[in-house]
Every structure is written in structure tokens, then in C-alpha cells.
Design a protein around this motif. Structure first.
Motif, PDB file in Angstrom:
ATOM      1  N   THR A   1      32.345  35.549 -28.400  1.00  6.55           N
ATOM      2  CA  THR A   1      32.983  34.235 -28.285  1.00  6.55           C
ATOM      3  C   THR A   1      33.985  34.218 -27.138  1.00  6.55           C
ATOM      4  OG1 THR A   1      32.687  33.830 -30.634  1.00  6.55           O
ATOM      5  CG2 THR A   1      34.326  32.484 -29.509  1.00  6.55           C
ATOM      6  N   SER A   2      34.756  35.286 -26.987  1.00  5.95           N
ATOM      7  CA  SER A   2      35.715  35.351 -25.877  1.00  5.95           C
ATOM      8  C   SER A   2      35.002  35.269 -24.530  1.00  5.95           C
ATOM      9  CB  SER A   2      36.524  36.648 -25.944  1.00  5.95           C
ATOM     10  OG  SER A   2      37.304  36.675 -27.104  1.00  5.95           O
ATOM     11  N   VAL A   3      33.895  35.962 -24.412  1.00  9.19           N
ATOM     12  CA  VAL A   3      33.121  35.919 -23.167  1.00  9.19           C
ATOM     13  C   VAL A   3      32.609  34.501 -22.925  1.00  9.19           C
ATOM     14  CG1 VAL A   3      31.037  36.779 -22.012  1.00  9.19           C
ATOM     15  CG2 VAL A   3      32.523  38.355 -23.281  1.00  9.19           C
ATOM     16  N   GLN A   4      32.103  33.852 -23.965  1.00 14.17           N
ATOM     17  CA  GLN A   4      31.601  32.489 -23.824  1.00 14.17           C
ATOM     18  C   GLN A   4      32.712  31.518 -23.441  1.00 14.17           C
ATOM     19  OE1 GLN A   4      29.730  32.099 -27.655  1.00 14.17           O
ATOM     20  NE2 GLN A   4      27.726  32.674 -26.858  1.00 14.17           N
ATOM     21  N   VAL A   5      33.896  31.700 -24.022  1.00 15.83           N
ATOM     22  CA  VAL A   5      35.038  30.841 -23.681  1.00 15.83           C
ATOM     23  C   VAL A   5      35.398  31.015 -22.215  1.00 15.83           C
ATOM     24  CG1 VAL A   5      37.514  30.521 -24.030  1.00 15.83           C
ATOM     25  CG2 VAL A   5      35.995  30.620 -25.998  1.00 15.83           C
ATOM     26  N   MET A   6      35.505  32.270 -21.776  1.00 21.06           N
ATOM     27  CA  MET A   6      35.883  32.534 -20.384  1.00 21.06           C
ATOM     28  C   MET A   6      34.841  31.997 -19.405  1.00 21.06           C
ATOM     29  SD  MET A   6      38.823  34.097 -20.043  1.00 21.06           S
ATOM     30  CE  MET A   6      38.684  34.889 -18.456  1.00 21.06           C
ATOM     31  N   ALA A   7      33.583  32.064 -19.783  1.00 20.17           N
ATOM     32  CA  ALA A   7      32.508  31.630 -18.888  1.00 20.17           C
ATOM     33  C   ALA A   7      32.175  30.148 -19.050  1.00 20.17           C
ATOM     34  CB  ALA A   7      31.264  32.478 -19.153  1.00 20.17           C
ATOM     35  N   ALA A   8      32.897  29.449 -19.913  1.00 15.21           N
ATOM     36  CA  ALA A   8      32.672  28.026 -20.175  1.00 15.21           C
ATOM     37  C   ALA A   8      31.241  27.762 -20.638  1.00 15.21           C
ATOM     38  CB  ALA A   8      33.012  27.181 -18.949  1.00 15.21           C
ATOM     39  N   ARG A   9      30.681  28.712 -21.386  1.00 13.01           N
ATOM     40  CA  ARG A   9      29.319  28.536 -21.904  1.00 13.01           C
ATOM     41  C   ARG A   9      29.313  27.908 -23.291  1.00 13.01           C
ATOM     42  NH1 ARG A   9      27.454  34.036 -19.445  1.00 13.01           N
ATOM     43  NH2 ARG A   9      28.650  34.850 -21.169  1.00 13.01           N
ATOM     44  N   ALA A  10      30.409  27.994 -23.988  1.00 11.59           N
ATOM     45  CA  ALA A  10      30.477  27.409 -25.330  1.00 11.59           C
ATOM     46  C   ALA A  10      30.776  25.916 -25.194  1.00 11.59           C
ATOM     47  CB  ALA A  10      31.542  28.113 -26.146  1.00 11.59           C
ATOM     48  N   ARG A  11      30.323  25.149 -26.156  1.00 10.64           N
ATOM     49  CA  ARG A  11      30.440  23.695 -26.033  1.00 10.64           C
ATOM     50  C   ARG A  11      31.255  23.025 -27.126  1.00 10.64           C
ATOM     51  NH1 ARG A  11      29.703  24.304 -21.321  1.00 10.64           N
ATOM     52  NH2 ARG A  11      27.656  24.515 -20.418  1.00 10.64           N
ATOM     53  N   SER A  12      31.764  23.770 -28.081  1.00 12.19           N
ATOM     54  CA  SER A  12      32.536  23.112 -29.144  1.00 12.19           C
ATOM     55  C   SER A  12      33.878  22.648 -28.586  1.00 12.19           C
ATOM     56  CB  SER A  12      32.762  24.067 -30.325  1.00 12.19           C
ATOM     57  OG  SER A  12      33.769  25.003 -30.021  1.00 12.19           O
ATOM     58  N   ASP A  13      34.448  21.659 -29.234  1.00 19.22           N
ATOM     59  CA  ASP A  13      35.747  21.142 -28.798  1.00 19.22           C
ATOM     60  C   ASP A  13      36.796  22.255 -28.759  1.00 19.22           C
ATOM     61  OD1 ASP A  13      34.694  18.604 -28.573  1.00 19.22           O
ATOM     62  OD2 ASP A  13      35.487  17.918 -30.500  1.00 19.22           O
ATOM     63  N   MET A  14      36.764  23.118 -29.767  1.00 19.59           N
ATOM     64  CA  MET A  14      37.776  24.168 -29.851  1.00 19.59           C
ATOM     65  C   MET A  14      37.625  25.178 -28.723  1.00 19.59           C
ATOM     66  SD  MET A  14      40.343  24.772 -31.778  1.00 19.59           S
ATOM     67  CE  MET A  14      41.490  25.789 -30.901  1.00 19.59           C
ATOM     68  N   THR A  15      36.410  25.635 -28.474  1.00 24.90           N
ATOM     69  CA  THR A  15      36.238  26.631 -27.414  1.00 24.90           C
ATOM     70  C   THR A  15      36.513  26.032 -26.033  1.00 24.90           C
ATOM     71  OG1 THR A  15      33.852  26.278 -27.436  1.00 24.90           O
ATOM     72  CG2 THR A  15      34.692  28.171 -28.669  1.00 24.90           C
ATOM     73  N   MET A  16      36.201  24.764 -25.857  1.00 23.00           N
ATOM     74  CA  MET A  16      36.527  24.120 -24.577  1.00 23.00           C
ATOM     75  C   MET A  16      38.043  23.983 -24.417  1.00 23.00           C
ATOM     76  SD  MET A  16      33.419  21.429 -23.861  1.00 23.00           S
ATOM     77  CE  MET A  16      33.645  20.469 -25.339  1.00 23.00           C
ATOM     78  N   PHE A  17      38.739  23.726 -25.520  1.00 26.56           N
ATOM     79  CA  PHE A  17      40.196  23.651 -25.477  1.00 26.56           C
ATOM     80  C   PHE A  17      40.783  25.004 -25.064  1.00 26.56           C
ATOM     81  CE2 PHE A  17      44.300  24.288 -27.594  1.00 26.56           C
ATOM     82  CZ  PHE A  17      45.026  23.229 -27.067  1.00 26.56           C
ATOM     83  N   VAL A  18      40.307  26.065 -25.699  1.00 28.96           N
ATOM     84  CA  VAL A  18      40.814  27.402 -25.376  1.00 28.96           C
ATOM     85  C   VAL A  18      40.471  27.763 -23.929  1.00 28.96           C
ATOM     86  CG1 VAL A  18      40.665  29.864 -25.943  1.00 28.96           C
ATOM     87  CG2 VAL A  18      40.779  28.163 -27.776  1.00 28.96           C
ATOM     88  N   HIS A  19      39.281  27.404 -23.489  1.00 28.45           N
ATOM     89  CA  HIS A  19      38.892  27.662 -22.096  1.00 28.45           C
ATOM     90  C   HIS A  19      39.885  27.005 -21.135  1.00 28.45           C
ATOM     91  CE1 HIS A  19      36.302  28.375 -18.659  1.00 28.45           C
ATOM     92  NE2 HIS A  19      36.414  27.092 -18.352  1.00 28.45           N
ATOM     93  N   GLY A  20      40.252  25.765 -21.413  1.00 29.49           N
ATOM     94  CA  GLY A  20      41.233  25.082 -20.567  1.00 29.49           C
ATOM     95  C   GLY A  20      42.578  25.776 -20.551  1.00 29.49           C
TER      96      GLY A  20
END
Length: 111
Positions: A14-33
Motif C-alpha cells: 500500500t505504501s508503494v502504491q500511495v507513493m506511486a499514485a497507483r491507488a485510487r481510493s480517496d484515502m490513499t490519494m489524500f495520503v499521496h498528496g
């Protein structure tokens, strides 16, 4: 270190997906930002290229030992590798980051 290639490895997919902006949920996009806004990330990117990869199993035994609180295993691995272990205090800034994430999660869940 200018021009260096920086590689980050994580046992959390999940951390890798967040950093790579590959995840699409509202929460992971928030953390990515939030992560993109960190000056520490900008400093790493300024060094040169930055990559992040998911590492698991035998390729990540030290992080696996820490995450499971297998401190004896961790000490044995460190001794075999000839490296020292150092416990560090989590900075207040990191706790603040986590609080921001939890607050957003609670907002999204309607808590």
C-alpha cells in the motif's frame, strides 16, 4: 550526492502504491498528496532519480523482524551483517502527519 539514484524499499505494498499514485481510493490519494508536500521528499527528488519498490519475504528480513517485534532475530541479523542498531524517537512532525491522516479517515467515515 547530487545526481544520485535514490531507491526506497518498503514491505508495505500500500505504501508503494500511495507513493506511486497507483491507488485510487480517496484515502490513499489524500495520503499521496500529503507525502508529495513533504520537504523531505522534495530533498530526495532533488538528489536525482527516485524510485520505490515493494520488497517482501527473504528480500526484506530486517523490516519483517522489526514489524513483528522479533527483536532477537533483528539483533542476530544485524550482528551477521556487521551493522549496528539504533532506536530513534519518532519526531513530533511524524506524529502530526499521522494525526492528519487519522483525522481525514474519520472524516471520510463520518466518525
Amino acid at each position: 550526492l547530487a545526481g544520485a539514484d535514490v531507491a526506497l524499499f518498503s514491505d508495505s505494498l500500500t505504501s508503494v502504491q500511495v507513493m506511486a499514485a497507483r491507488a485510487r481510493s480517496d484515502m490513499t490519494m489524500f495520503v499521496h498528496g500529503l507525502i508529495l508536500a513533504l520537504p523531505e521528499l522534495a530533498a530526495l527528488r532533488d538528489l536525482g532519480s527516485l524510485s520505490i519498490s515493494h520488497v517482501y519475504g527473504e528480500g526484506n528480513v530486517m523490516a519483517d523482524a522489526v514489524s513483528r517485534q522479533y527483536m532477537k532475530v533483528l539483533r542476530e541479523l544485524a550482528a551477521q551483517m556487521g551493522v549496528g542498531l539504533e532506536e530513534v524517537t519518532v519526531p513530533d512532525r511524524a506524529w502530526s502527519f499521522l494525526r492528519t491522516v487519522v483525522d481525514e479517515f474519520e472524516r471520510l467515515c463520518g466518525a
